[in-house]
Design a protein around this motif. Structure first.
Motif, PDB file in Angstrom:
ATOM      1  N   PRO A  43      29.515   8.441  23.812  1.00  0.00           N
ATOM      2  CA  PRO A  43      28.748   8.354  22.560  1.00  0.00           C
ATOM      3  C   PRO A  43      29.320   7.313  21.600  1.00  0.00           C
ATOM      4  O   PRO A  43      28.570   6.493  21.049  1.00  0.00           O
ATOM      5  CB  PRO A  43      28.875   9.753  21.961  1.00  0.00           C
ATOM      6  N   ILE A  44      30.646   7.324  21.419  1.00  0.00           N
ATOM      7  CA  ILE A  44      31.247   6.360  20.489  1.00  0.00           C
ATOM      8  C   ILE A  44      30.968   4.939  20.952  1.00  0.00           C
ATOM      9  O   ILE A  44      30.539   4.076  20.175  1.00  0.00           O
ATOM     10  CB  ILE A  44      32.773   6.594  20.374  1.00  0.00           C
ATOM     11  N   LEU A  56      27.096   4.056  20.731  1.00  0.00           N
ATOM     12  CA  LEU A  56      26.654   3.937  19.340  1.00  0.00           C
ATOM     13  C   LEU A  56      27.244   2.692  18.686  1.00  0.00           C
ATOM     14  O   LEU A  56      26.561   1.993  17.932  1.00  0.00           O
ATOM     15  CB  LEU A  56      27.046   5.189  18.551  1.00  0.00           C
ATOM     16  N   THR A  57      28.522   2.412  18.978  1.00  0.00           N
ATOM     17  CA  THR A  57      29.119   1.209  18.405  1.00  0.00           C
ATOM     18  C   THR A  57      28.379  -0.037  18.878  1.00  0.00           C
ATOM     19  O   THR A  57      28.096  -0.948  18.091  1.00  0.00           O
ATOM     20  CB  THR A  57      30.601   1.091  18.803  1.00  0.00           C
ATOM     21  N   ILE A  74      25.306  -0.193  19.772  1.00  0.00           N
ATOM     22  CA  ILE A  74      24.014  -0.242  19.073  1.00  0.00           C
ATOM     23  C   ILE A  74      24.222  -0.795  17.663  1.00  0.00           C
ATOM     24  O   ILE A  74      23.465  -1.641  17.192  1.00  0.00           O
ATOM     25  CB  ILE A  74      23.373   1.155  19.019  1.00  0.00           C
ATOM     26  N   TYR A  75      25.289  -0.317  17.015  1.00  0.00           N
ATOM     27  CA  TYR A  75      25.564  -0.824  15.667  1.00  0.00           C
ATOM     28  C   TYR A  75      25.749  -2.340  15.702  1.00  0.00           C
ATOM     29  O   TYR A  75      25.174  -3.064  14.881  1.00  0.00           O
ATOM     30  CB  TYR A  75      26.802  -0.150  15.082  1.00  0.00           C
ATOM     31  N   VAL A 131      31.803  -0.289  25.176  1.00  0.00           N
ATOM     32  CA  VAL A 131      31.198  -1.100  24.105  1.00  0.00           C
ATOM     33  C   VAL A 131      30.811  -2.470  24.645  1.00  0.00           C
ATOM     34  O   VAL A 131      29.672  -2.935  24.478  1.00  0.00           O
ATOM     35  CB  VAL A 131      32.170  -1.265  22.918  1.00  0.00           C
ATOM     36  N   THR A 179      25.647   5.251  14.035  1.00  0.00           N
ATOM     37  CA  THR A 179      26.207   4.073  14.695  1.00  0.00           C
ATOM     38  C   THR A 179      27.321   3.469  13.845  1.00  0.00           C
ATOM     39  O   THR A 179      28.328   3.017  14.366  1.00  0.00           O
ATOM     40  CB  THR A 179      25.135   3.002  14.941  1.00  0.00           C
ATOM     41  N   ALA A 190      30.462   5.474  14.326  1.00  0.00           N
ATOM     42  CA  ALA A 190      31.088   5.159  15.603  1.00  0.00           C
ATOM     43  C   ALA A 190      31.876   3.857  15.495  1.00  0.00           C
ATOM     44  O   ALA A 190      33.003   3.749  15.981  1.00  0.00           O
ATOM     45  CB  ALA A 190      30.033   5.052  16.692  1.00  0.00           C
ATOM     46  N   GLY A 191      31.283   2.863  14.819  1.00  0.00           N
ATOM     47  CA  GLY A 191      31.962   1.588  14.666  1.00  0.00           C
ATOM     48  C   GLY A 191      33.245   1.722  13.871  1.00  0.00           C
ATOM     49  O   GLY A 191      34.290   1.187  14.242  1.00  0.00           O
ATOM     50  N   ILE A 235      36.239   3.161  15.620  1.00  0.00           N
ATOM     51  CA  ILE A 235      37.033   2.227  16.423  1.00  0.00           C
ATOM     52  C   ILE A 235      38.120   1.587  15.569  1.00  0.00           C
ATOM     53  O   ILE A 235      39.280   1.477  15.990  1.00  0.00           O
ATOM     54  CB  ILE A 235      36.115   1.166  17.055  1.00  0.00           C
TER      55      ILE A 235
END
Lengths: 379, 335
Positions: free
Chosen positions: A163-164, A167-168, A170-171, A242, B45, B48-49, B52
């Motif tokens: 998920p992380i 989603l990252t 996608i961001y 990612v 999102t 999530a970013g 990191i």
């Protein structure tokens, strides 16, 4: 590459320069191997594979260059020598890789059986191994607990990192545009790819032992659990997910998004219903490759989950073993030292065979997913 | 950037947007509708970013926090640290060992990797080439512990070669034999570990350079051939210059991998004091020092090992950043 070597006879000399016949490199290669074997017998008193290989390579290069130089000229000779060098470096590099696979299949294949797969190291004693080496008993022990540990820890790592990671991605692709945060994340994902696996393990251990110390001072030892290992693996897995997902999302045609927006579909729905389904094959195969990468990690597991000898289904308490740590532990700390260490080594090779097979299957799976689920090409 | 054409639907980065529908009055300039789904999704999102960023900061912070004991000990009583001469005296040989083994691995692996990449992209028969590329990718996935196992099984075969090296090249310090004129009789030396490391990073460098070589503009290659260049001249004039920055970054990434590679060294090397000679037992790398001592470590020793890990983290960070800088610098010129 098109060459006109087929007609290197006198007739065609008007159009093409002098060329050696097509079979020449092969003839020279065979001849230099024979010469190398002869030299090996004379100078080293026997057939010595590494010596023969190195000599044959050198003789081959020199012979090809000299022959071509005298007949075809300097440029052709350089070309032929370069081709020979590149080809022989390829062959030379294949040797250790083939040897590794061969050793895994032969040693692991000889030791593996259903019992090893279904037993743990519970109640293992040095005596049992000594009996096996003496030929009085069958190989005891097994790595069922390590298989269970591998699956549990990997699944937990996937639950955290997929998920992380997705989603990252996608961001980064859909939301960040060119803002600073997006750039910072891209950069840090790059940095994260380079984190040594053992440092990831140390991080997870440091994180949980700090937490454990806060809750219960002096109890840092309870930080070694399967879940800690899963966190360590996630640190390694997230950047891969990612990267792969981002790459795939950027390939989704802008037209698809715009068509969806034009129909009044909200952005999140466009992403969920249009962008993700279009790229699902790529995302899944990227995730599978990430799993294949982390499933073989040893160092982060051994500093976070210890070496369990028995079955442990609980990710949140107690040590756990995975296939890689099992291999390491069996090989370097055999149940019974001395001659009977052979038994531990055989178990290690059997586990290595299972692990390599697992990794290969995952990689193949990634290929198949990418092929089967790929969106149909339009028109 | 996909968003650049789509700015009307959502605000940048899903940051709290005060004048969206529920808050602002209906009479103002027509604003795009921001649905709750959009809010939730973009926030997810974004989180999530940011996570990191937090993880990476966390790696540095928690390693530092756990190194506190070592730093205190270094200040108050350096002799309490392993080796008895303070932290730097302890970590220095490890750093040197790590750098030496990685450098050897890189020196050995890079030419072969280039050879394989060239072979699979430009020299192998057309039908065979994709298969070879795929095999190389598979080999990159073989777990390091299996390489370690393989290295242990075969290390003994190298002793004869090391004896020969020390006999003829013993005057070079790195091939010097022991005081009694022998070399390691198990073959488990830093040179063996470095050679196994080079085999491990070979597929990685190969698959990266392979991708670069495949991207060489076809027209350039064909133009070179059409002008009468031989295949090697074509490679030298169009493929290699085009791939220069890619090769540099691939080697740096290989170096990063070799620096942090733990298991192969931990399993193969029988560690010891720092020595110049690579064919006798001795030397140690950072990652392998941690792996071999961590399971039994407690208290100050544990903290020491974590601090050593921090040093490794910093070194690999520097190498990776250098790799990126090289790529940034050369790719501007190239394109």
């Amino acid at each position: 590459m098109l060459t006109t070597s087929d007609n290197s006879t006198a007739k065609s000399r008007t159009l093409t320069s002098k060329q050696l016949p097509k079979a020449t490199p092969w003839v020279i290669a065979v001849a230099s191997i024979i010469v190398a074997i002869i030299i090996s017998f004379i100078a080293f008193g026997g057939f010595n594979i590494p010596v023969v290989a190195v000599l044959a390579g050198l003789i081959n290069i020199v012979a090809v260059f000299a022959l071509s130089m005298s007949y075809e000229g300097r440029r052709k000779a350089t070309d032929r020598a370069a081709t020979t060098i590149v080809t022989s470096s390829f062959i030379l590099a294949c040797v250790p890789l083939i040897s590794l696979l061969w050793l895994t299949v032969s040693k692991g294949g000889a030791a593996i059986n259903g019992d090893l797969l279904s037993r743990t190291m519970l109640g293992m004693k040095g005596v049992l191994d000594q009996q096996y080496v003496a030929g009085e008993a069958t190989l005891s022990g097994g790595f069922y607990h390590a298989i269970v540990g591998t699956v549990l820890i990997t699944v937990a790592a996937c639950i955290i990192s997929i998920p992380i990671g997705v989603l990252t991605a996608i961001y980064l692709v859909e939301y960040s545009g060119k803002n600073k945060l997006g750039k910072a994340i891209t950069f840090l994902v790059d940095v994260m790819t380079g984190i040594p696996s053992i440092v990831a393990g140390l991080f997870a251990f440091a994180l949980f032992s700090t937490i454990a110390n806060v809750i219960m001072p002096g109890a840092a030892g309870i930080a070694k659990t399967g879940f800690t290992a899963a966190v360590a693996l996630s640190v390694l897995m997230i950047p891969i997910v990612v990267r792969n997902t981002e790459e795939i999302l950027r390939l989704v045609p802008m037209d698809l998004r715009e068509a969806s927006y034009a129909l009044g579909v909200p952005k999140w729905k466009t992403i969920v219903k249009i962008v993700l389904p279009t790229s699902v094959s790529g995302i899944l195969s990227g995730v599978t490759i990430a799993i294949a990468r982390v499933i073989g990690e040893t160092a982060p597991i051994m500093v976070t989950a210890g070496f369990a000898k028995t079955l442990n289904w609980n990710l949140f308490s107690g040590w756990m073993s995975t296939l890689p740590t099992y291999i390491y532990d069996s090989q370097l700390r055999p149940v019974s030292p001395g001659d009977a260490a052979l038994a531990s080594s055989e178990r290690a090779w059997a586990a290595a065979l299972v692990l390599v097979t697992l990794v290969m299957v995952l990689n193949l799976l990634a290929r198949i997913i990418a092929k089967v689920l790929a969106p149909k090409a339009g028109r | 950037m996909p968003t650049s054409t789509q700015t009307t639907v959502s605000g940048p980065a899903g940051a709290p947007d005060p004048d969206s529908r529920p808050a602002s009055g209906p009479a103002q300039t027509p604003k795009a509708v921001v649905r709750p789904g959009d809010r939730i999704f973009s926030a997810a999102t974004l989180i999530a970013g940011i996570l990191i960023l937090l993880i990476l900061a966390g790696v540095a912070l928690f390693l530092l926090a756990q190194s506190k004991d070592t730093i205190n000990a270094q200040i108050s009583d350096p002799s309490s640290i392993t080796g008895g001469h303070g932290f730097f005296a302890y970590v220095w040989p490890l750093v040197v060992g790590t750098l030496i083994s990685s450098a050897i691995a890189l020196l050995v692996a890079t030419p072969f990797a280039l050879g394989i990449a060239l072979f699979t992209t430009h020299m192998a028969p057309r039908k065979l080439a994709p298969v070879l590329g795929y095999v190389i990718d598979l080999l990159a996935a073989i777990p390091s512990v299996v390489y370690g196992l393989w290295g242990i099984a075969l290390a003994g075969n190298l002793t004869a070669f090391y004896l020969w090296l020390s006999k003829w090249f013993g005057w070079i310090p790195i091939f010097a034999p022991d005081a009694d004129g022998s070399v390691s009789n198990t073959g488990r030396t830093l040179l063996t570990a470095s050679l196994v490391l080079s085999i491990m990073i070979l597929p990685i460098i190969t698959s990266l350079t392979r991708e670069i070589f495949l991207q060489t503009p076809r027209l350039q290659e064909e133009a070179a051939l059409a002008l009468g260049a031989t295949r090697w001249e074509m490679i030298r004039m169009s493929v290699l210059p085009f791939g220069k920055s890619g090769i540099a970054s691939a080697t740096m990434l290989g170096l990063g991998r070799a620096l942090g590679e733990t298991m192969a060294v931990a399993m193969i090397l029988s560690p010891g004091l720092l020595t110049a000679s690579l064919v006798v037992s001795g030397n140690q790398t950072i990652a392998s020092e941690i792996a071999q001592n961590f399971p039994e470590a407690a208290g100050l020793r544990l903290s020491e090992l974590i601090t050593v890990g921090l040093v490794l983290f910093v070194i690999t960070l520097l190498v990776n950043m250098a790799a990126r800088a090289i790529v940034a610098k050369t790719s501007v010129k190239g394109s």
